[in-house]
Structure formats: structure tokens, C-alpha cells
Motif scaffolding. Sequence first.
Motif, PDB file in Angstrom:
ATOM      1  N   TYR A  91       0.830  -1.194   0.000  1.00  0.00           N
ATOM      2  CA  TYR A  91       0.000   0.000   0.000  1.00  0.00           C
ATOM      3  C   TYR A  91       0.868   1.249   0.000  1.00  0.00           C
ATOM      4  O   TYR A  91       1.887   1.307   0.713  1.00  0.00           O
ATOM      5  N   THR A  94      -0.863   7.858  -2.852  1.00  0.00           N
ATOM      6  CA  THR A  94      -0.651   8.362  -4.210  1.00  0.00           C
ATOM      7  C   THR A  94      -1.533   9.586  -4.393  1.00  0.00           C
ATOM      8  O   THR A  94      -2.732   9.461  -4.649  1.00  0.00           O
ATOM      9  N   GLY A  97      -5.064   9.768  -2.813  1.00  0.00           N
ATOM     10  CA  GLY A  97      -5.627   8.450  -2.568  1.00  0.00           C
ATOM     11  C   GLY A  97      -4.611   7.444  -2.079  1.00  0.00           C
ATOM     12  O   GLY A  97      -3.475   7.775  -1.726  1.00  0.00           O
ATOM     13  N   SER A  99      -3.032   3.572  -3.128  1.00  0.00           N
ATOM     14  CA  SER A  99      -2.931   2.581  -4.193  1.00  0.00           C
ATOM     15  C   SER A  99      -2.533   1.234  -3.616  1.00  0.00           C
ATOM     16  O   SER A  99      -1.901   1.146  -2.564  1.00  0.00           O
ATOM     17  N   THR A 106      -6.877   2.096  -6.929  1.00  0.00           N
ATOM     18  CA  THR A 106      -6.499   3.327  -6.243  1.00  0.00           C
ATOM     19  C   THR A 106      -7.781   3.908  -5.644  1.00  0.00           C
ATOM     20  O   THR A 106      -8.740   4.163  -6.369  1.00  0.00           O
TER      21      THR A 106
END
Length: 306
Positions: A91, A94, A97, A99, A106
Motif C-alpha cells: 500500500y 498516491t 488516494g 494505491s 487506487t
Amino acid sequence: MKAAETGPAAPFRHTPYDGSKKPFTIGLEPVATEHWFDPDGNLARHLARKAELIASRRDVVFRAEPGTEAAQEETLRLLASHLPATHPDLYGLTGPGLSVTGSTVTVALEADEPALLRASRLVQDDLVLMRKGADGYRIAAASLCFPSSWSLAEKVSRPMSVIHENVPGYAGRMGQTVDRIFDNLRDGQIIGRYNWSIYDDDDLHHPEAKQLTPQVGTVDGSLLAALFVRVERQTLRRLPASGDILFTIKIHQDPLMLLATHPEGRQLAAGLAAQLRAMEPAQLAYKGLTGHRDRLASDLESLAAS
């Protein structure tokens, strides 16, 4: 507990039927924070199946009472903090969010989709929010893509006593003990347990009542070649702000035929056979094994003795 895996999922990751656990008991034990979630080599496949179900059957796999929005958001933020810290190989943050490595997933931390649904897209586990009311704890919101023979539509907003009314032995002392455990669960404390069941397919989405088909295993005479053992890994954690309890359920499925080649297959077969032999009629009926227990136990005992 085992570390996260990114390759193919090894079979028999969790084996509560080996004699270490007793079926139809509470069996809760502490879970270390770093082992709250248990991602494995099926992560990308399970998340893809979740996405399919959410797209095609959202009314079946997601329900939420009004007023649960803050608790849902609390759940998402907790996972967004926990997962990259404990599983940085899987994990990563990104932009706005989170991803998931090895998949196309995502999840935006800000979006119109309900926060609990977004949180469930990150993990193999189903996520259920339990909220206390006048009749005890009830399901207030849930993303339930992989049920083991129960319907979210029938259980949402129902108290624990109704949810478990068909579970042998739950009414009375067991139910009262569960209520006390829920009341006494402290902020930051995580506890877990395991369930197992037998199915004649490996579909993750099983909202219908469990019952093996009468003709299962009649092609070559072997039940082991036709059946799967399904293990639920369940955890409970109280959310600090809302006070709700987050109930997580992760599914592990293994073809019973793989016991024949597993290094500990004989011991596992013997343990499962012993648990089947010890079950009372009501317990066998609940697991949908009334008509198959003797033959399945015999096949397992033969494997254990080989």
C-alpha cells in the motif's frame, strides 16, 4: 499470523479445524496491531471480485443506516493510516488516494462513494460497523461482498440476538458473553477468531444458505476432490471517535484434495475428521453437513492413515 504475501497464496494459511480451536465457541484471542489485516497472494484477485460485485450488485453487498457517515469516514482514515505503515510493500499514498500494489486499485480519500465502501476496496476483508442501541449491538453499515451463507439485507439493522438466532448454542450464556465482550472492548484493542465451513465450490460470494448438493462427489466417489474448506478470519476493533465496533471478515478457501500433498495434510485431515465426528445434529445442520458428515469424515480419516 503470517506476513503479507505478493505471490500465489499458499494453501491452508489458517487451519482452526486442526484441533487448536473448538467449533461453536467464542474463541476470541488478542491480535497484534501489525496483524490486524492479513493480505496474501489473492489480494488483487479478491479486490477485482469485490469491484465486480459492487458494480453489479451494490444493493446486495452494501447497506448503511443514515447517521453512520462519520463512522464510515473514520474507518477509511484509520485504514489509510494503518495499511501503508504495516504493509508498505502493498500500500502507498498516491496523491489524494491510496494505491494497492499488484492491482489497478487506487482509492480516493475524498469521493462521493460511501467511505466504508471505499475502505472495503482496499482489503480482502469485508467491513461491518456494529453500533450499540437499545437492543444491543446491531449492524449499522456494512460492505459485505463475501458472505458465508447470510444475507446483508436480512441482517442489517438487526441486533446480535437476531443475527445469530440460528447459531446452535448462541442464545443464552454465549450471547450474553459476546455482549459483555463488545461492551468491554477498549480503544486500540483488537481481538480475533476463526470459523470454518465446507462448500462444494470456491465462489467467494455465498449469500445463500449453506447446503451441499446431494450428488456432490458421486462422479469419482471422492468427496475430498469435490469440496473446499472455507475459513473466516474475523477481527473486532472499537473506533475511537464514534465508539462503533469495526468487524472484519476475511475468507480463505482451500480445496480439500490439496491435503494429500500438503506437508501437514495428514494431521489436518485427522483434525477436521475429529471435529466432524464430534458435532451434534444441530451443529451439522447449521453447517449443511447432515447428509455428508460420515462419508466426509471417513474420507479424511483414510487420508490421515495413508
